[in-house]
Design an enzyme around this catalytic site. Structure first.
Site, PDB file in Angstrom:
ATOM      1  N   ASP A 169       0.821  -1.204   0.000  1.00  0.00           N
ATOM      2  CA  ASP A 169       0.000   0.000   0.000  1.00  0.00           C
ATOM      3  C   ASP A 169       0.861   1.262   0.000  1.00  0.00           C
ATOM      4  OD1 ASP A 169      -2.640   1.355   0.457  1.00  0.00           O
ATOM      5  OD2 ASP A 169      -1.668   1.936   2.334  1.00  0.00           O
ATOM      6  N   GLU A 225       1.200  -0.458  -5.105  1.00  0.00           N
ATOM      7  CA  GLU A 225       0.293   0.653  -5.367  1.00  0.00           C
ATOM      8  C   GLU A 225       1.167   1.908  -5.373  1.00  0.00           C
ATOM      9  OE1 GLU A 225      -3.461   3.167  -3.548  1.00  0.00           O
ATOM     10  OE2 GLU A 225      -1.947   2.284  -2.250  1.00  0.00           O
TER      11      GLU A 225
END
EC number: 2.4.1.18
Length: 730
Positions: free
Chosen positions: A405, A458
């Site tokens: 993330d 990401e």
């Protein structure tokens, strides 16, 4: 009173300031013989028993009524194994003395921990079942180099920090205590006197199980056994294979109808796995499942990185869920958050009084977007704590990949910061060199220790080399989310079709950089929250047009190069934004409620996945220019796009999209290979609640030049639709 122990030393145990308990407690040689000293607050009497024979050796004197006992065994010169018979009023029990056991962490382990080069520090730190001198118990270890004193507290000692102070190892900053008879499931924490003399009660950073919020204790739990990677799972992760990911938030995919409470891991396995299999997805991606204190973070602010969240059951139950997925031929990806952590007092913040896990300067250590703290990636122990956590989930639970993330927030020091709010790196630049090195190291560790597992970034910027090998200067990820493609294409789809001709390049620009990285096309949870509307809600027009737009967009996405990711609920076009506190709107699949529209989208996604898996041109050469060719790229006036996907053995599929509500009959498209092209998908099919405009199953090429090619086909392109045409084998 013993002359070997001063009153000040004894007082130090009771005011919790003694940081070296083994210097006083346990067995010690004196001129008179072996002296045994014990600390047991509230005990009345203490008798030493020889462990092997059960023979009483001596009764200890209570030299401090608060519970400090001492006794000398005259003329005894050798240490021996003993037990203590403790009297509490009229009750007595025989216990092992934790302070008679030798240190269990060796010099090599301490060196590796300090160097940050221990591959699996979770096998050393935390709470581990083991046997010492024939006695079973739990060995507790904690890294807290600046604490003055650390005690283990829990169900086994009335949460009394005076009872079990730990041994300190200055070489590594690790505190250690072997606690006999501690048992599975007991709750515990570490009680620290920090470097400033403040009392801190901390959960175990390496705990394998943790309490459900609002409680915050760690739980004694066995280290799970290793789950071996299989060739089937390894093969399913390869870049030349079909990867279609169903992104799931376990707390809201489906809930108990009676009380709106979560399903547990086993119930989820019973319902989710068959559904994902039926829908044709190849992978499930779970939003973060490391223990986290705040439901509203969706797991993206974790504190118990080594603890599967207890919201849905035990660590063993989570392993069963992953195993069920594997048995169904589905790989599992886990969202993983090494970028920041919340400032809850029981967690990592100011762990031993210093900024141990974070940066002290808020310009480096505070994330203002999320009110969280940023890890200090330049510290060996912190880097190892994090990188090994990724390996832990892969090895110990059989997870097949991690999706990291917020990578952009890690690699840029000025991420979401104004001038003066960040500190440049040693060369004056904005890159976080320590974070970049951490990412490379983590990916190296994953790929060297768990061959076949994948890592996905990401990463929302144009940072170069995210999926390039680290030896070539890249970060070493296998895939990167294509945020640019997602933002551009959704911006295009939101437009009224009449205006799309002026933004034609938003659908084509992605091919300019397509081969710079290995991409996943993400329609994730982030696109259906915080006032962004659902995917269906983003589409313009009346009900028919909204659904047709979405179907056409899905068809375009599944035909476009890149692996696929779809957040739960989007497979049946949920109309409202995702709400983490409620189940998805499954009732929309009832045709009496949803009018068949939602079921039509569900059928389409299922068919897209099936077609995707069975046709190599749609996945094999995603990352090679040999696998793609624009056929119609410049027809902005009609908002028509056509491209060819190819496999290594010459198979071809033409993807044609019309993003206006006007059907385009007799539309001519130049083709690279003459032949018959069968229509294998039409998002306007009546089966999906479309208007059923099509090509009667097949079109044949003609020797008519078009788009710079000698041969062409004449097709009917339905309104707001995507069509797949596959070259038939001769």
């Amino acid at each position: 009173m013993t002359t070997a122990v001063t009153q000040a030393t004894i007082d130090g145990f009771f005011d919790a300031s003694n940081g070296d308990p083994f210097a006083t407690l346990g067995m010690h040689e004196t001129e008179q013989g072996i002296e045994i000293r014990t600390l047991l607050p509230d005990a009345n009497r203490m008798v030493v028993i020889e462990r092997e024979s059960g023979k009483e050796i001596t009764e200890l004197d209570c030299v401090d009524e608060r519970g400090f006992f001492v006794g000398v065994i005259p003329n005894c010169r050798q240490f021996f194994a003993y037990q203590l018979q403790v009297f509490w009023g009229n009750e007595a029990q025989i216990i092992e003395d934790p302070y008679r056991f030798h240190p269990m962490i060796d010099d090599l382990e301490q060196w590796l921990l300090s160097e940050g080069s221990m591959l699996r520090p979770y096998e050393v730190l935390g709470a581990h079942f083991m046997e010492c001198d024939g006695v079973s118990g739990v060995n507790f270890r904690l890294w807290a180099p600046n604490a003055r004193r650390v005690s283990i507290v829990g169900d086994f000692n009335y949460w009394d920090g005076r009872r079990h102070p730990m041994r300190f190892h200055p070489k590594s900053g690790v505190w250690e205590l072997f606690l006999p008879k501690a048992s599975l499931g007991q709750l515990y924490k570490f009680e620290l006197i920090d470097c400033y003399g403040n009392l801190r009660l901390k959960a175990d950073p390496y705990a394998f199980s943790s309490q459900l919020r609002p409680d915050t204790a760690s739980q004694i739990s066995a280290l799970p056994n290793v789950v071996e990677m299989t060739e089937q799972r390894r093969q399913a992760n390869q870049a030349n294979q079909p990867i279609s990911i169903y992104e799931v938030h376990l707390g809201s995919w489906r809930r108990n109808l009676e009380n709106n409470f979560w399903l547990d891991y086993d119930q989820i396995a019973d319902e989710l796995i068959p559904y994902v299999k039926e829908m044709g997805f190849t992978h499930i991606e779970f939003l973060p499942l490391s223990e986290f204190p705040f439901d509203g973070s969706w797991g993206y602010q974790p504190l118990g990185l080594y603890s599967p969240t207890s919201r849905f059951g035990s660590p063993e139950a989570f392993r069963r869920l992953v195993k069920r997925a594997h048995e169904a031929g589905i790989n599992v990806i886990l969202d993983w958050v090494p970028g920041h952590f919340p400032s809850d007092t029981h967690g990592l913040v100011a762990f031993d009084g210093t900024a141990l896990y974070e940066h002290e300067d808020p310009r480096e250590g505070y994330h203002q977007d999320w009110n969280t703290l940023i890890y200090n990636y330049g510290r060996n122990e912190v880097k190892n704590f994090l990188s090994s956590n990724a390996l832990y989930w892969l090895e110990r639970f059989g997870v097949d990949g991690i999706r990291m993330d917020a990578v952009a927030s890690m690699i840029y020091r000025d991420y979401s910061r104004a001038e003066g709010e960040w500190i440049p790196n040693q060369y004056g630049g904005r890159e976080n060199l320590e974070a970049i090195e951490f990412l490379k190291h983590t990916n190296w560790k994953i790929h060297s220790e768990m061959a076949g597992a994948i890592s996905i970034a990401e990463e929302s910027t144009s940072f170069a080399g995210v999926t390039h090998p680290s030896e070539d200067g890249g970060l070493g990820f296998n895939f990167k989310w294509n945020m640019g493609w997602m933002n551009d294409t959704l911006a295009y789809m939101k437009l009224d079709p009449i205006y799309r001709q002026y933004h034609h390049n938003k659908m084509t620009f992605g091919m300019v950089y397509q081969y710079s990285e290995n991409f996943v096309l993400p329609l994730s949870h982030d696109e259906v929250v915080h006032g962004k509307y659902s995917l269906l809600g983003k589409m313009p027009g009346d009900t028919w047009q909204k659904f047709a737009n979405l179907r056409a967009y899905y068809g375009y996405m599944w035909g476009y190069p890149g692996k696929k990711l779809l957040f739960m609920g989007n497979e049946f076009a949920q109309g409202r934004e995702w709400n983490y506190e409620e189940s998805l709107d499954w009732f929309l699949l009832d045709e009496n409620i949803g009018g068949g529209w939602h079921k039509g989208v569900l059928k389409l996604v299922k068919d897209l996945n099936q077609i995707y898996q069975k046709n190599r041109p749609l996945f094999e050469l995603d990352n090679s220019p040999e696998g793609f060719d624009w056929l119609v790229v410049d027809d902005a006036a009609n908002s028509v796009f056509a491209f060819e996907r190819r496999s290594s053995n010459g198979e071809r599929i033409i993807v044609v999209s019309n993003f206006t509500p006007v059907p385009r009959h007799n539309y001519r498209i130049g083709v690279n290979v003459a032949g018959k092209y069968e229509e294998i998908l039409n998002t306007d099919s009546m089966y999906y609640e479309g208007s059923n405009v099509g090509n009667f199953g097949c079109v044949a090429s003609e020797k008519i030049e078009s788009h710079g090619r000698e041969n062409s086909i004449s097709v009917s392109i339905p309104p707001l639709a995507t069509v797949y045409l596959r070259l038939k084998a001769k």
